[in-house]
Design an enzyme around this catalytic site. Structure first.
Site, PDB file in Angstrom:
ATOM      1  N   SER A  65       0.829  -1.213   0.000  1.00  0.00           N
ATOM      2  CA  SER A  65       0.000   0.000   0.000  1.00  0.00           C
ATOM      3  C   SER A  65       0.861   1.259   0.000  1.00  0.00           C
ATOM      4  CB  SER A  65      -0.911   0.017   1.229  1.00  0.00           C
ATOM      5  OG  SER A  65      -1.776  -1.093   1.227  1.00  0.00           O
TER       6      SER A  65
HETATM    7  N1  SAM Z   1      -0.876  -4.729   4.073  1.00  0.00           N
HETATM    8  C1  SAM Z   1      -0.126  -5.045   2.877  1.00  0.00           C
HETATM    9  C2  SAM Z   1       1.265  -4.500   2.886  1.00  0.00           C
HETATM   10  O1  SAM Z   1       1.617  -3.765   3.805  1.00  0.00           O
HETATM   11  O2  SAM Z   1       2.007  -4.849   1.958  1.00  0.00           O
HETATM   12  C3  SAM Z   1      -0.818  -4.580   1.619  1.00  0.00           C
HETATM   13  C4  SAM Z   1      -1.794  -5.512   1.216  1.00  0.00           C
HETATM   14  S1  SAM Z   1      -2.413  -5.565  -0.406  1.00  0.00           S
HETATM   15  C5  SAM Z   1      -2.995  -3.931  -0.706  1.00  0.00           C
HETATM   16  C6  SAM Z   1      -3.849  -6.529   0.002  1.00  0.00           C
HETATM   17  C7  SAM Z   1      -3.549  -7.928   0.432  1.00  0.00           C
HETATM   18  O3  SAM Z   1      -4.762  -8.542   0.876  1.00  0.00           O
HETATM   19  C8  SAM Z   1      -2.992  -8.821  -0.664  1.00  0.00           C
HETATM   20  O4  SAM Z   1      -1.787  -9.381  -0.255  1.00  0.00           O
HETATM   21  C9  SAM Z   1      -4.065  -9.877  -0.853  1.00  0.00           C
HETATM   22  O5  SAM Z   1      -3.557 -11.136  -1.224  1.00  0.00           O
HETATM   23  C10 SAM Z   1      -4.698  -9.903   0.533  1.00  0.00           C
HETATM   24  N2  SAM Z   1      -6.065 -10.440   0.602  1.00  0.00           N
HETATM   25  C11 SAM Z   1      -7.084 -10.310  -0.276  1.00  0.00           C
HETATM   26  N3  SAM Z   1      -8.174 -10.955   0.174  1.00  0.00           N
HETATM   27  C12 SAM Z   1      -7.833 -11.520   1.370  1.00  0.00           C
HETATM   28  C13 SAM Z   1      -8.520 -12.325   2.319  1.00  0.00           C
HETATM   29  N4  SAM Z   1      -9.788 -12.703   2.144  1.00  0.00           N
HETATM   30  N5  SAM Z   1      -7.850 -12.724   3.426  1.00  0.00           N
HETATM   31  C14 SAM Z   1      -6.554 -12.355   3.633  1.00  0.00           C
HETATM   32  N6  SAM Z   1      -5.854 -11.611   2.753  1.00  0.00           N
HETATM   33  C15 SAM Z   1      -6.485 -11.188   1.646  1.00  0.00           C
END
Ligand code: SAM
Length: 220
Positions: A65
């Site tokens: 992000s």
């Molecule tokens: N917090 C992260 C970082 O600091 O890098 C950024 C995350 S990215 C914007 C969103 C993340 O949410 C992705 O890695 C994606 O695989 C994960 N994601 C999507 N749906 C999810 C779910 N149902 N449960 C857990 N993770 C999920």
């Protein structure tokens, strides 16, 4: 393993100045951003990008992000050093490291297996100890509930009931909710067993929350 040099610290100070100029006010959050070496989450060739206020691809169609988004969500959480916090969407692990600066009790869950494994390896390499889980975080993490704070780092189509049920009374959920192209940042506070307040903030653009209470992978 990468190193954190004086020039990197300078780049972080400049980033923090930008975040301050954009309205982030919580000094503890700004100090956390200034402490965590964001370039550790990037290939060495992308040092400049690591300290720009932008999201960046981390593989598997996902992103780390934007620093402003990380700061904004973290500020909304109003974290106390005794709080137990659940992060949904570990991704690169960066947001998790920022949370760890503010409380030691961090639980983080990632749906994507390769990203989960990479993040676990990262935490181990740098001697960090969040509680890491692989699975569908749209259902929260009931086995370890309740949480004082829950942060969702992917865009959800709605507020999953199961998530708010895993908050303590007084607990806070920060979640971006909306369509595919933009989501409104919401802060839900659990004020009683069945009582909640809802506050709305600015629009953001996140990758979609997958899983049972997110956007099903087949629909994307
Ligand atoms: N917090 C992260 C970082 O600091 O890098 C950024 C995350 S990215 C914007 C969103 C993340 O949410 C992705 O890695 C994606 O695989 C994960 N994601 C999507 N749906 C999810 C779910 N149902 N449960 C857990 N993770 C999920």
């Amino acid at each position: 393993m990468q190193v954190d040099l004086y020039k990197h610290k300078g780049m972080r100070r400049a980033l923090v100045k930008q975040l301050r100029d954009k309205g982030i006010r919580d000094e503890r959050v700004l100090a956390a951003i200034e402490t965590v070496p964001r370039h550790f989450f990037f290939e060495k060739a992308f040092l400049e990008q690591a300290y720009q206020d932008k999201a960046f691809p981390i593989g598997e169609g996902q992103t780390i992000s934007q620093p402003y988004t990380v700061a904004f969500q973290t500020e909304l959480l109003k974290l106390k050093p005794t709080d137990k916090v659940l992060e949904i969407g570990t991704g690169s692990g960066y947001q998790c490291c920022v949370l760890l600066q503010l409380t030691p009790k961090v639980y983080t869950i990632e749906y994507n297996k390769p990203l989960y494994e990479k993040a676990v390896k990262f935490f181990k390499t740098y001697g960090l100890f969040p509680h890491t889980f692989h699975g569908d975080g749209s259902q929260g993490l009931p086995a370890h509930a309740p949480y004082d704070k829950i942060i969702v780092t992917a865009g959800a189509p709605g507020i999953p009931k199961t998530l708010v049920s895993q908050l303590t009374i007084g607990g806070i959920l920060v979640i971006p909710v909306g369509g595919e192209s933009s989501q409104k940042m919401l802060r839900i506070t659990r004020t009683g067993e069945n009582d909640f307040t809802r506050e709305e903030f600015a629009d953001f653009k996140f990758v979609p929350l997958l899983g049972k209470s997110g956007w099903e992978a087949d629909n994307l």
